[in-house]
Write a protein that holds these residues in place. Structure first.
Motif, short mmCIF file in Angstrom:
data_model
loop_
_atom_site.label_atom_id
_atom_site.label_comp_id
_atom_site.label_asym_id
_atom_site.label_seq_id
_atom_site.Cartn_x
_atom_site.Cartn_y
_atom_site.Cartn_z
N ASP A 102 0.82 -1.21 0.00
CA ASP A 102 0.00 0.00 0.00
C ASP A 102 0.85 1.27 0.00
O ASP A 102 0.50 2.26 -0.63
CB ASP A 102 -0.91 0.02 1.24
CG ASP A 102 -1.90 -1.13 1.23
OD1 ASP A 102 -2.84 -1.08 0.43
OD2 ASP A 102 -1.72 -2.09 2.01
N HIS A 103 1.95 1.24 0.74
CA HIS A 103 2.81 2.43 0.86
C HIS A 103 4.25 1.96 0.93
O HIS A 103 4.57 0.99 1.63
CB HIS A 103 2.46 3.23 2.11
CG HIS A 103 3.38 4.39 2.35
ND1 HIS A 103 3.17 5.62 1.76
CD2 HIS A 103 4.51 4.51 3.08
CE1 HIS A 103 4.13 6.45 2.14
NE2 HIS A 103 4.97 5.80 2.94
N MET A 104 5.13 2.65 0.21
CA MET A 104 6.54 2.27 0.22
C MET A 104 7.41 3.51 0.27
O MET A 104 7.25 4.45 -0.51
CB MET A 104 6.88 1.44 -1.02
CG MET A 104 8.34 0.99 -1.06
SD MET A 104 8.66 -0.26 -2.35
CE MET A 104 8.32 0.69 -3.84
N TYR B 37 1.21 3.57 -8.75
CA TYR B 37 1.49 4.35 -7.55
C TYR B 37 1.58 5.84 -7.85
O TYR B 37 2.04 6.25 -8.92
CB TYR B 37 2.82 3.91 -6.92
CG TYR B 37 2.76 2.54 -6.28
CD1 TYR B 37 2.43 2.39 -4.93
CD2 TYR B 37 3.02 1.40 -7.03
CE1 TYR B 37 2.37 1.13 -4.35
CE2 TYR B 37 2.96 0.13 -6.46
CZ TYR B 37 2.63 0.02 -5.11
OH TYR B 37 2.56 -1.23 -4.54
N HIS B 38 1.17 6.63 -6.87
CA HIS B 38 1.52 8.05 -6.85
C HIS B 38 2.92 8.13 -6.23
O HIS B 38 3.16 7.58 -5.15
CB HIS B 38 0.54 8.84 -5.99
CG HIS B 38 -0.88 8.81 -6.50
ND1 HIS B 38 -1.27 9.48 -7.64
CD2 HIS B 38 -1.98 8.18 -6.02
CE1 HIS B 38 -2.56 9.28 -7.85
NE2 HIS B 38 -3.02 8.50 -6.89
N ILE B 39 3.84 8.81 -6.88
CA ILE B 39 5.23 8.82 -6.44
C ILE B 39 5.65 10.26 -6.17
O ILE B 39 5.41 11.17 -6.97
CB ILE B 39 6.16 8.20 -7.50
CG1 ILE B 39 5.71 6.77 -7.82
CG2 ILE B 39 7.61 8.21 -7.02
CD1 ILE B 39 6.46 6.14 -8.98
N GLU B 40 6.28 10.46 -5.02
CA GLU B 40 6.82 11.77 -4.66
C GLU B 40 8.29 11.59 -4.32
O GLU B 40 8.70 10.56 -3.78
CB GLU B 40 6.08 12.38 -3.47
CG GLU B 40 4.61 12.68 -3.77
CD GLU B 40 3.91 13.32 -2.58
OE1 GLU B 40 4.59 13.58 -1.56
OE2 GLU B 40 2.70 13.55 -2.68
N ALA B 41 9.11 12.60 -4.62
CA ALA B 41 10.55 12.56 -4.34
C ALA B 41 10.95 13.80 -3.55
O ALA B 41 10.55 14.92 -3.89
CB ALA B 41 11.33 12.49 -5.65
N VAL B 42 11.74 13.57 -2.51
CA VAL B 42 12.27 14.66 -1.69
C VAL B 42 13.77 14.43 -1.52
O VAL B 42 14.19 13.40 -0.99
CB VAL B 42 11.59 14.72 -0.31
CG1 VAL B 42 12.24 15.79 0.56
CG2 VAL B 42 10.10 14.96 -0.44
N PHE C 34 5.93 5.90 -2.43
CA PHE C 34 4.98 5.29 -3.37
C PHE C 34 3.69 5.02 -2.62
O PHE C 34 3.68 4.30 -1.61
CB PHE C 34 5.52 3.97 -3.90
CG PHE C 34 6.79 4.07 -4.71
CD1 PHE C 34 6.79 3.81 -6.07
CD2 PHE C 34 8.00 4.37 -4.09
CE1 PHE C 34 7.97 3.88 -6.82
CE2 PHE C 34 9.19 4.44 -4.83
CZ PHE C 34 9.15 4.19 -6.18
N THR C 35 2.59 5.59 -3.09
CA THR C 35 1.27 5.36 -2.49
C THR C 35 0.37 4.73 -3.53
O THR C 35 0.19 5.31 -4.63
CB THR C 35 0.66 6.67 -1.98
OG1 THR C 35 1.56 7.29 -1.06
CG2 THR C 35 -0.67 6.40 -1.28
N ALA C 36 -0.17 3.58 -3.23
CA ALA C 36 -0.96 2.85 -4.22
C ALA C 36 -2.18 3.66 -4.67
O ALA C 36 -2.89 4.23 -3.84
CB ALA C 36 -1.41 1.50 -3.64
N LYS C 37 -2.40 3.71 -5.96
CA LYS C 37 -3.53 4.47 -6.51
C LYS C 37 -4.86 3.81 -6.23
O LYS C 37 -5.89 4.50 -6.12
CB LYS C 37 -3.36 4.63 -8.02
CG LYS C 37 -2.18 5.48 -8.44
CD LYS C 37 -2.09 5.57 -9.95
CE LYS C 37 -0.91 6.46 -10.38
NZ LYS C 37 -0.80 6.54 -11.86
N SER C 38 -4.89 2.49 -6.11
CA SER C 38 -6.15 1.78 -6.01
C SER C 38 -6.63 1.62 -4.58
O SER C 38 -7.68 1.03 -4.34
CB SER C 38 -6.01 0.39 -6.65
OG SER C 38 -5.00 -0.37 -6.00
N ARG C 39 -5.84 2.12 -3.60
CA ARG C 39 -6.24 1.93 -2.20
C ARG C 39 -6.13 3.24 -1.44
O ARG C 39 -5.44 4.15 -1.86
CB ARG C 39 -5.34 0.87 -1.54
CG ARG C 39 -5.57 -0.52 -2.15
CD ARG C 39 -4.78 -1.58 -1.41
NE ARG C 39 -3.35 -1.51 -1.67
CZ ARG C 39 -2.76 -2.01 -2.76
NH1 ARG C 39 -3.48 -2.61 -3.66
NH2 ARG C 39 -1.46 -1.93 -2.92
#
Length: 215
Positions: free
Chosen positions: A166-168, A194-199, A210-215
């Motif tokens: 679900d989240h990574m 996944y929705h992906i963000e970078a910092v 990484f946050t799953a799009k379907s959940r």
């Protein structure tokens, strides 16, 4: 229902989550401990060891999420111990008598053994199970909290392949390993799920979430 989360999993620029040549005195193979230098510098890590000090910036903010809301962990045989630990019936893991998990921990291995109860609330259970089955067991043990997927890279890859994560949180550090076990092999187009963000932070690492799009 709880979620399956990955936290503080560190990889090299070329995608390796561990180096080659793992052994009792080299749990990350030729990569050594330098792959985790970013975390060793944080306040979170200092306090984990009973000390004080350390950085309180963005690296620390990501690091502390490792334990929040976690009721159980799943890990692979390679994280539990070096190659050959299954041949030692007295082996109890690499963390001493009071491991840092403080929850039920489910170790995936083709050679299960009786559970081991440790100090501090950690109990190691040994499963020969597919990812979905292992996750179901761990979620029940977590009692409504989330389950942390601790690694190594091949285990995380197996759960990603089945769409179970679900989240990574992956931390890319500015070193090249060249050999070892890669995280991303066989995961082409993972970004579509996944929705992906970078910092990026002053320490030189990049935190990828990484946050799953379907959940």
């Amino acid at each position: 229902m709880g979620k399956l989360r990955v936290h503080n999993f560190t990889i090299s620029l070329d995608g390796f989550g561990t180096g080659e040549g793992q052994a009792a005195d080299a749990p990350f193979g030729h990569a050594g401990e330098r792959i985790h230098d970013w975390m060793f510098a944080t306040r979170y890590w200092h306090e984990m060891g009973g000390g004080s000090g350390g950085s309180a910036g963005a690296d620390n903010a990501f690091a502390v999420m490792h334990g929040r809301g976690i009721g159980a962990e799943i890990m692979g045989a390679g994280k539990f111990g070096p190659p050959g630990w299954q041949d030692d019936p007295g082996y109890k893991g690499a963390w001493g008598p009071n491991p840092p998990f403080h929850t039920p921990v489910f170790v995936l291995t083709h050679r299960p053994r009786p559970s081991i109860e440790m100090k501090g609330g950690t109990t190691f259970h040994f499963l020969d199970a597919a990812p979905a089955e292992a996750l179901k067991i761990a979620l029940e043990a977590a009692g409504g909290q989330d389950v942390r997927l601790g690694g190594g890279p091949s285990v995380i890859r197996d759960f990603l392949t089945e769409g179970l994560v679900d989240h990574m949180h992956v931390v890319q550090v500015p070193i090249l390993l060249g050999r070892g076990v890669r995280l991303w092999d066989g995961l082409e187009s993972l970004e579509e799920a996944y929705h992906i963000e970078a910092v990026s932070t002053p320490s030189g690492v990049t935190h990828l979430t990484f946050t799953a799009k379907s959940r």
